[in-house]
Design a protein around this motif. Structure first.
Motif, PDB file in Angstrom:
ATOM      1  N   ALA A  34     -55.020  -7.637   8.016  1.00 11.81           N
ATOM      2  CA  ALA A  34     -56.594  -8.400   9.158  1.00 11.81           C
ATOM      3  C   ALA A  34     -57.635  -7.309   8.786  1.00 11.81           C
ATOM      4  CB  ALA A  34     -56.220  -9.345  10.063  1.00 11.81           C
ATOM      5  N   TYR A  35     -56.724  -6.520   9.831  1.00 12.07           N
ATOM      6  CA  TYR A  35     -58.103  -5.068  10.143  1.00 12.07           C
ATOM      7  C   TYR A  35     -58.457  -4.256   9.232  1.00 12.07           C
ATOM      8  CZ  TYR A  35     -58.506  -7.741  14.775  1.00 12.07           C
ATOM      9  OH  TYR A  35     -59.114  -8.415  15.425  1.00 12.07           O
ATOM     10  N   ASP A  36     -57.838  -4.483   7.935  1.00 12.73           N
ATOM     11  CA  ASP A  36     -57.451  -3.737   6.731  1.00 12.73           C
ATOM     12  C   ASP A  36     -57.468  -2.056   7.199  1.00 12.73           C
ATOM     13  OD1 ASP A  36     -58.428  -2.976   4.280  1.00 12.73           O
ATOM     14  OD2 ASP A  36     -60.503  -2.921   4.781  1.00 12.73           O
ATOM     15  N   THR A  37     -56.263  -1.534   8.092  1.00 18.42           N
ATOM     16  CA  THR A  37     -56.297  -0.662   8.376  1.00 18.42           C
ATOM     17  C   THR A  37     -55.714   0.265   7.100  1.00 18.42           C
ATOM     18  OG1 THR A  37     -53.584  -1.359   8.619  1.00 18.42           O
ATOM     19  CG2 THR A  37     -55.979  -1.473  10.858  1.00 18.42           C
ATOM     20  N   SER A  38     -55.956   2.165   7.294  1.00 18.69           N
ATOM     21  CA  SER A  38     -55.557   3.056   6.203  1.00 18.69           C
ATOM     22  C   SER A  38     -54.073   2.718   6.311  1.00 18.69           C
ATOM     23  CB  SER A  38     -56.041   3.974   7.195  1.00 18.69           C
ATOM     24  OG  SER A  38     -54.758   5.002   6.265  1.00 18.69           O
ATOM     25  N   PRO A  39     -52.757   2.931   5.078  1.00 19.14           N
ATOM     26  CA  PRO A  39     -51.662   2.686   5.098  1.00 19.14           C
ATOM     27  C   PRO A  39     -50.868   4.036   6.161  1.00 19.14           C
ATOM     28  CG  PRO A  39     -52.176   2.406   2.961  1.00 19.14           C
ATOM     29  CD  PRO A  39     -53.739   2.958   3.744  1.00 19.14           C
ATOM     30  N   ASP A  40     -52.102   4.780   6.559  1.00 19.74           N
ATOM     31  CA  ASP A  40     -51.975   5.691   7.347  1.00 19.74           C
ATOM     32  C   ASP A  40     -51.341   5.989   8.541  1.00 19.74           C
ATOM     33  OD1 ASP A  40     -50.756   7.121   4.716  1.00 19.74           O
ATOM     34  OD2 ASP A  40     -53.562   7.913   5.320  1.00 19.74           O
ATOM     35  N   THR A  41     -52.370   4.764   9.587  1.00 22.36           N
ATOM     36  CA  THR A  41     -52.402   4.084  10.850  1.00 22.36           C
ATOM     37  C   THR A  41     -50.937   4.233  11.160  1.00 22.36           C
ATOM     38  OG1 THR A  41     -54.211   3.011   9.953  1.00 22.36           O
ATOM     39  CG2 THR A  41     -52.898   2.330  11.943  1.00 22.36           C
ATOM     40  N   PRO A  42     -50.555   4.838  12.626  1.00 21.69           N
ATOM     41  CA  PRO A  42     -49.038   4.605  13.078  1.00 21.69           C
ATOM     42  C   PRO A  42     -48.793   3.748  13.370  1.00 21.69           C
ATOM     43  CG  PRO A  42     -50.071   6.125  14.076  1.00 21.69           C
ATOM     44  CD  PRO A  42     -51.415   6.063  13.262  1.00 21.69           C
ATOM     45  N   MET A  43     -47.533   3.804  13.145  1.00 22.53           N
ATOM     46  CA  MET A  43     -47.312   1.931  13.713  1.00 22.53           C
ATOM     47  C   MET A  43     -46.364   2.089  15.716  1.00 22.53           C
ATOM     48  SD  MET A  43     -45.557   0.077  11.291  1.00 22.53           S
ATOM     49  CE  MET A  43     -44.632  -0.616  12.065  1.00 22.53           C
ATOM     50  N   THR A  44     -47.082   3.311  15.979  1.00 19.75           N
ATOM     51  CA  THR A  44     -47.715   3.408  17.693  1.00 19.75           C
ATOM     52  C   THR A  44     -48.705   2.815  17.736  1.00 19.75           C
ATOM     53  OG1 THR A  44     -47.872   5.766  17.395  1.00 19.75           O
ATOM     54  CG2 THR A  44     -46.323   5.414  17.672  1.00 19.75           C
TER      55      THR A  44
END
Length: 172
Positions: A34-44
């Protein structure tokens, strides 16, 4: 859908809710999409953001409303009323009749009769004492006439007491 206006959600919040409620996505995956985040965005970062968004009252209510509406639609689509069954049985009966499949016609007709509550009386096994002194002198025709006109039955008196014990006997 008019629900979006009632909940005053952003397009991203609506997309998140729809992915969770209708597509079955886990919160984190729905938030990422939904927020079109980067795959590198950490799970934290993703986990707390997705949990916080899902706990937002307007979003949580929208998710629940979508789930309720989807469930209601599934029930509507996959439930048959008595009349749906009768309509289908009638179509089957007509098709079977056209094909001269009389056993199938009778089966569909029996189903319709059952659903309409028009089935003949069940067999009952009777044991005990049955006293019908009051009616014993009546002919079979007179008894049938009385049975057809239940209101015309004479009032019960001491001579017409029926003491019956019974149990339903199902046909095999």
């Amino acid at each position: 859908m008019s629900l979006e206006k009632n909940y005053k959600l952003t397009s991203k919040q609506m997309k998140f809710a729809e992915l969770v409620a209708l597509e079955g996505y886990k919160l984190v995956h729905a938030w990422r999409l939904a927020y079109d985040t980067s795959p590198d965005t950490p799970m934290t970062t993703c986990r707390p953001a997705a949990s916080k968004l899902a706990a937002t009252p307007r979003v949580a209510e929208y998710i629940q409303q979508l789930r309720d509406d989807a469930r209601d639609e599934m029930v509507r689509l996959h439930s048959w009323s008595k009349y749906d069954v009768i309509a289908r049985a009638t179509r089957h009966m007509e098709g079977a009749s056209d094909a001269k499949q009389w056993s199938a016609v009778n089966g569909a007709l029996a189903q319709i009769i059952d659903l309409e509550g028009l089935s003949a009386a069940k067999k009952v096994e009777v044991s005990g004492t049955v006293e019908v002194n009051h009616y014993a002198q009546l002919s079979m025709d007179e008894l049938k006439a009385l049975a057809e006109q239940a209101d015309a039955l004479p009032p019960a008196d001491d001579d017409s007491i029926v003491d019956v014990q019974g149990r339903l006997v199902e046909d095999d």
